[in-house]
Design a protein around this motif. Sequence first.
Motif, PDB file in Angstrom:
ATOM      1  N   ILE A  70      -1.158   6.463   2.142  1.00  0.00           N
ATOM      2  CA  ILE A  70       0.228   6.585   2.982  1.00  0.00           C
ATOM      3  C   ILE A  70      -0.221   7.177   4.370  1.00  0.00           C
ATOM      4  N   LEU A  71      -1.019   7.934   4.554  1.00  0.00           N
ATOM      5  CA  LEU A  71      -1.568   8.445   5.795  1.00  0.00           C
ATOM      6  C   LEU A  71      -2.195   7.325   6.305  1.00  0.00           C
ATOM      7  N   MET A  72      -3.183   6.732   5.789  1.00  0.00           N
ATOM      8  CA  MET A  72      -3.963   5.617   6.335  1.00  0.00           C
ATOM      9  C   MET A  72      -3.238   4.509   6.854  1.00  0.00           C
ATOM     10  N   VAL A  73      -2.328   4.099   6.244  1.00  0.00           N
ATOM     11  CA  VAL A  73      -1.228   2.845   6.550  1.00  0.00           C
ATOM     12  C   VAL A  73      -0.522   3.361   7.740  1.00  0.00           C
ATOM     13  N   LYS A  74       0.161   4.631   7.662  1.00  0.00           N
ATOM     14  CA  LYS A  74       0.836   5.120   9.078  1.00  0.00           C
ATOM     15  C   LYS A  74      -0.237   5.312  10.104  1.00  0.00           C
ATOM     16  N   LEU A  75      -1.182   5.659   9.986  1.00  0.00           N
ATOM     17  CA  LEU A  75      -2.270   5.805  11.161  1.00  0.00           C
ATOM     18  C   LEU A  75      -2.806   4.339  11.710  1.00  0.00           C
ATOM     19  N   THR A  76      -2.688   3.342  10.630  1.00  0.00           N
ATOM     20  CA  THR A  76      -3.134   1.919  11.132  1.00  0.00           C
ATOM     21  C   THR A  76      -1.975   1.375  11.954  1.00  0.00           C
ATOM     22  N   GLN A  77      -0.692   1.510  11.603  1.00  0.00           N
ATOM     23  CA  GLN A  77       0.577   1.218  12.302  1.00  0.00           C
ATOM     24  C   GLN A  77       0.637   1.851  13.578  1.00  0.00           C
ATOM     25  N   TYR A  78       0.287   2.984  13.634  1.00  0.00           N
ATOM     26  CA  TYR A  78       0.389   3.711  14.764  1.00  0.00           C
ATOM     27  C   TYR A  78      -0.619   3.073  15.817  1.00  0.00           C
ATOM     28  N   LEU A  79      -1.803   3.008  15.525  1.00  0.00           N
ATOM     29  CA  LEU A  79      -2.888   2.418  16.334  1.00  0.00           C
ATOM     30  C   LEU A  79      -2.591   0.859  16.751  1.00  0.00           C
ATOM     31  N   SER A  80      -2.258   0.298  15.866  1.00  0.00           N
ATOM     32  CA  SER A  80      -1.870  -1.140  16.334  1.00  0.00           C
ATOM     33  C   SER A  80      -0.656  -1.225  17.403  1.00  0.00           C
ATOM     34  N   THR A  81       0.495  -0.202  17.109  1.00  0.00           N
ATOM     35  CA  THR A  81       1.470  -0.256  18.234  1.00  0.00           C
ATOM     36  C   THR A  81       0.792   0.269  19.364  1.00  0.00           C
ATOM     37  N   LEU A  82      -0.049   1.261  19.428  1.00  0.00           N
ATOM     38  CA  LEU A  82      -0.557   1.722  20.700  1.00  0.00           C
ATOM     39  C   LEU A  82      -1.459   0.728  21.332  1.00  0.00           C
ATOM     40  N   SER A  83      -2.330  -0.093  20.755  1.00  0.00           N
ATOM     41  CA  SER A  83      -2.961  -1.020  21.134  1.00  0.00           C
ATOM     42  C   SER A  83      -2.125  -2.298  21.789  1.00  0.00           C
ATOM     43  N   GLU A  84      -0.931  -2.344  21.349  1.00  0.00           N
ATOM     44  CA  GLU A  84      -0.124  -3.297  22.024  1.00  0.00           C
ATOM     45  C   GLU A  84       0.581  -2.705  23.405  1.00  0.00           C
ATOM     46  N   GLU A  85       0.936  -1.696  23.207  1.00  0.00           N
ATOM     47  CA  GLU A  85       1.482  -0.998  24.536  1.00  0.00           C
ATOM     48  C   GLU A  85       0.296  -0.992  25.562  1.00  0.00           C
ATOM     49  N   ILE A  86      -0.825  -0.785  25.200  1.00  0.00           N
ATOM     50  CA  ILE A  86      -1.876  -0.908  26.349  1.00  0.00           C
ATOM     51  C   ILE A  86      -2.171  -2.113  26.918  1.00  0.00           C
ATOM     52  N   VAL A  87      -2.021  -3.306  25.695  1.00  0.00           N
ATOM     53  CA  VAL A  87      -2.310  -4.625  26.408  1.00  0.00           C
ATOM     54  C   VAL A  87      -1.210  -4.896  27.331  1.00  0.00           C
ATOM     55  N   LYS A  88       0.181  -4.578  27.206  1.00  0.00           N
ATOM     56  CA  LYS A  88       1.359  -4.727  27.835  1.00  0.00           C
ATOM     57  C   LYS A  88       1.271  -4.166  29.182  1.00  0.00           C
ATOM     58  N   ALA A 102       0.897  -1.130   0.051  1.00  0.00           N
ATOM     59  CA  ALA A 102      -0.006  -0.091  -0.037  1.00  0.00           C
ATOM     60  C   ALA A 102       0.947   1.297   0.019  1.00  0.00           C
ATOM     61  N   ILE A 103       1.879   1.206   0.731  1.00  0.00           N
ATOM     62  CA  ILE A 103       2.889   2.391   0.845  1.00  0.00           C
ATOM     63  C   ILE A 103       3.455   2.563  -0.562  1.00  0.00           C
ATOM     64  N   PHE A 104       4.000   1.378  -1.210  1.00  0.00           N
ATOM     65  CA  PHE A 104       4.285   1.723  -2.551  1.00  0.00           C
ATOM     66  C   PHE A 104       3.737   2.222  -3.461  1.00  0.00           C
ATOM     67  N   LEU A 105       2.391   1.822  -3.483  1.00  0.00           N
ATOM     68  CA  LEU A 105       1.132   2.110  -4.173  1.00  0.00           C
ATOM     69  C   LEU A 105       1.096   3.571  -4.068  1.00  0.00           C
ATOM     70  N   GLY A 106       0.718   4.200  -2.963  1.00  0.00           N
ATOM     71  CA  GLY A 106       1.062   5.510  -2.579  1.00  0.00           C
ATOM     72  C   GLY A 106       1.859   6.290  -3.110  1.00  0.00           C
ATOM     73  N   LEU A 107       3.323   6.027  -2.754  1.00  0.00           N
ATOM     74  CA  LEU A 107       4.315   6.747  -3.650  1.00  0.00           C
ATOM     75  C   LEU A 107       4.469   6.735  -4.952  1.00  0.00           C
ATOM     76  N   GLY A 108       3.940   5.757  -5.616  1.00  0.00           N
ATOM     77  CA  GLY A 108       3.942   5.369  -7.094  1.00  0.00           C
ATOM     78  C   GLY A 108       2.946   6.603  -7.491  1.00  0.00           C
ATOM     79  N   MET A 109       1.666   6.614  -6.919  1.00  0.00           N
ATOM     80  CA  MET A 109       0.699   7.560  -7.168  1.00  0.00           C
ATOM     81  C   MET A 109       1.406   9.055  -7.205  1.00  0.00           C
ATOM     82  N   ILE A 110       1.936   9.538  -6.034  1.00  0.00           N
ATOM     83  CA  ILE A 110       2.580  10.484  -5.889  1.00  0.00           C
ATOM     84  C   ILE A 110       3.773  10.943  -6.946  1.00  0.00           C
ATOM     85  N   LEU A 111       4.331  10.253  -7.229  1.00  0.00           N
ATOM     86  CA  LEU A 111       5.427  10.343  -8.078  1.00  0.00           C
ATOM     87  C   LEU A 111       4.975  10.568  -9.514  1.00  0.00           C
TER      88      LEU A 111
END
Length: 237
Positions: free
Chosen positions: A216-234, A48-57
């Motif tokens: 790209i923004l949605m992928v980064k937001l998904t990664q951030y929320l996933s990391t945040l949920s793992e930290e909350i569980v720990k 998805a990130i490569f697709l977004g970068l390809g569209m921007i370029l």
Amino acid sequence: MFFVASRNAQAGGQSNNRSRSFYQKTPKGDVLDKKKPVTALRAGEDRAIFLGLGMILSSVAMYFVLGITILRSYSDSAWTEEGICVVVNSSITADMNCSYSCGSDCWRASKYPCLQVYVSVNETGRVGRLSHNEETQDSNSECLYVPKCQKDSWLMHAMVMNISERLQVHQQVPCYYDPDDQQQDVVLLTRIYGHSAVFHSLFWPSCMLTGGALIILMVKLTQYLSTLSEEIVKFKR
């Protein structure tokens, strides 16, 4: 009896060893099964990130091409003001020579009538010579319209006469003139690249750029929320 008991003991020991080995191998299998979705998820995020970068370029490349073609022609044009022109005089002045291709390294001559039209611009009151567009003004500034040269000269003559008849019926036509009086003796009937052409040419690259940035923004937001949920569980553990 001793042999039977020993065999039962050996069979029981083997079954216990198998059960132990089974319980020892089960957690490792679970870990592998858990890793498969995570790996697939990361691969999907990378795509998805490569697709977004390809569209921007691609949108940046389109902006570059449009900047040196359409936008440059639009900005360099002196006829920027739109007005209403009234036909003052319309006449066929002469026959103009042109050449058309008849094959490889073969050119033949033909002729078309030169329609010369003078108009008065209502907004300024000045009289100028009407030309079809910027290309016509550069190729033949004396004639209103320059048809594509071809073998049948009567067909070109009919095209020019059709334009002349329309101007006689419609005495008032929309036109473009130079507000700075740099080209005060020339008025254009149409522009090659007007406001609508510039808008439509920039609309699709802008949509592609916005879509790539959102991916790209949605992928980064998904990664951030996933990391945040793992930290909350720990933290809860």
